[in-house]
Design a protein around this motif. Structure first.
Motif, PDB file in Angstrom:
ATOM      1  N   GLU A 133      15.280  -6.554   9.998  1.00  0.00           N
ATOM      2  CA  GLU A 133      16.494  -6.571   9.191  1.00  0.00           C
ATOM      3  C   GLU A 133      17.674  -5.991   9.995  1.00  0.00           C
ATOM      4  OE1 GLU A 133      15.551  -4.504   5.640  1.00  0.00           O
ATOM      5  OE2 GLU A 133      14.321  -6.142   4.810  1.00  0.00           O
ATOM      6  N   ASN A 151      18.716  -8.473  12.558  1.00  0.00           N
ATOM      7  CA  ASN A 151      19.459  -9.564  11.905  1.00  0.00           C
ATOM      8  C   ASN A 151      20.862  -9.117  11.515  1.00  0.00           C
ATOM      9  OD1 ASN A 151      17.346 -11.376  12.204  1.00  0.00           O
ATOM     10  ND2 ASN A 151      16.423 -10.846  10.227  1.00  0.00           N
ATOM     11  N   ARG A 152      20.892  -7.871  11.017  1.00  0.00           N
ATOM     12  CA  ARG A 152      22.195  -7.336  10.593  1.00  0.00           C
ATOM     13  C   ARG A 152      23.122  -7.180  11.789  1.00  0.00           C
ATOM     14  NH1 ARG A 152      20.248  -3.633   7.941  1.00  0.00           N
ATOM     15  NH2 ARG A 152      20.323  -1.966   9.513  1.00  0.00           N
ATOM     16  N   LYS A 172      22.925  -8.776  14.563  1.00  0.00           N
ATOM     17  CA  LYS A 172      23.282 -10.126  15.020  1.00  0.00           C
ATOM     18  C   LYS A 172      24.394 -10.711  14.166  1.00  0.00           C
ATOM     19  CE  LYS A 172      21.282 -14.665  15.863  1.00  0.00           C
ATOM     20  NZ  LYS A 172      20.072 -15.493  15.774  1.00  0.00           N
ATOM     21  N   ALA A 173      24.264 -10.500  12.818  1.00  0.00           N
ATOM     22  CA  ALA A 173      25.277 -11.033  11.906  1.00  0.00           C
ATOM     23  C   ALA A 173      26.623 -10.352  12.160  1.00  0.00           C
ATOM     24  CB  ALA A 173      24.829 -10.847  10.470  1.00  0.00           C
TER      25      ALA A 173
END
Length: 253
Positions: free
Chosen positions: A22, A25-26, A28-29
């Motif tokens: 997570e 992903n965070r 990366k976002a």
């Protein structure tokens, strides 16, 4: 049968792995969002830069147009000023020329008037002279009216036609003439004056020799006249030595 501990998932580790995924992903976002924001900001900056450059270009063109218009206006003003100055100069020159022409015309008119007065008031006094040397000879062709008295240097002469012969009466003495026969009128002294005798011009000692050449169809006697003098006689002065009824023209000596 007992269970293999390696094959069983550890809930705690699974949870940690999920959190790590997570987080990745965070991040990366967030990185993606930041990249998009930076790209958007860069695009906006590029658009702003382009707009600024466009405005500067338009402003420079506007300034150039205004400068060209001002220069053209100044050049036109200078041209008009130069043309006006040239016109004024030409007008001044025309006025000066007109003034000079008037002055020159006035001087010429004054000279003409003076000459007219001098000529109108000129006169000659002839009296017997004394024999002297005569280095100057002036030759004229003269026409005497037949039968009319002619006064030359104080002598009265009359050309008389009698048939084919010419008789010449000089101071009462009649002489028969033949062609090329000379008649000498003795030494004379002529004093030429102007302004009604108040201003003497010259005194000429001279004698006249006439040579009969024949008669003309219009009843005139033609003579060759030689004036021998002690100085050169101006042509205008000769008319004062001859009466009005005698025609005289200069001849080559």
């Amino acid at each position: 049968m007992s269970q293999d501990p390696n094959t069983e998932a550890d809930p705690k580790k699974v949870q940690e792995l999920q959190k790590e995924v997570e987080r990745l992903n965070r991040e990366k976002a967030e990185a993606q969002a930041q990249a998009e924001a930076e790209a958007h900001a860069a695009a906006a900056a590029a658009d702003e830069k382009a707009a600024t450059e466009m405005r500067m270009k338009q402003e420079l063109e506007s300034q150039k147009i205004a400068a060209d218009a001002k220069m053209q206006s100044e050049l036109e003003a200078q041209r008009l000023a130069a043309k006006e100055s040239e016109l004024k100069q030409k007008e001044k020159q025309a006025v000066n020329k007109s003034r000079k022409r008037k002055i020159i015309g006035g001087i010429i008119l004054l000279i003409i008037l003076v000459l007219i007065v001098l000529a109108a008031s000129a006169s000659v006094q002839v009296q017997p002279g004394q024999a002297t040397s005569y280095p100057y000879i002036t030759t004229y062709g003269v026409w005497f009216p037949i039968g009319q008295p002619v006064d030359i240097s104080g002598h009265t002469l009359i050309a008389l036609a009698d048939g084919n012969e010419m008789m010449f009466s000089a101071d009462g003495s009649v002489t028969k003439l033949v062609r090329n026969q000379p008649i000498t009128i003795g030494e004379q002294s002529a004093r030429l004056t102007t302004l009604f005798g108040k201003v003497p011009l010259m005194t000429i000692n001279y004698k006249v020799i006439l040579e009969y050449q024949g008669n003309t169809p219009d009843n005139q006697a033609y003579f060759k006249m030689l004036i021998q003098s002690d100085k050169s006689i101006p042509e205008f002065a000769v008319k004062f030595l001859l009466p009005k009824n005698v025609i005289a023209q200069p001849m080559a000596s």
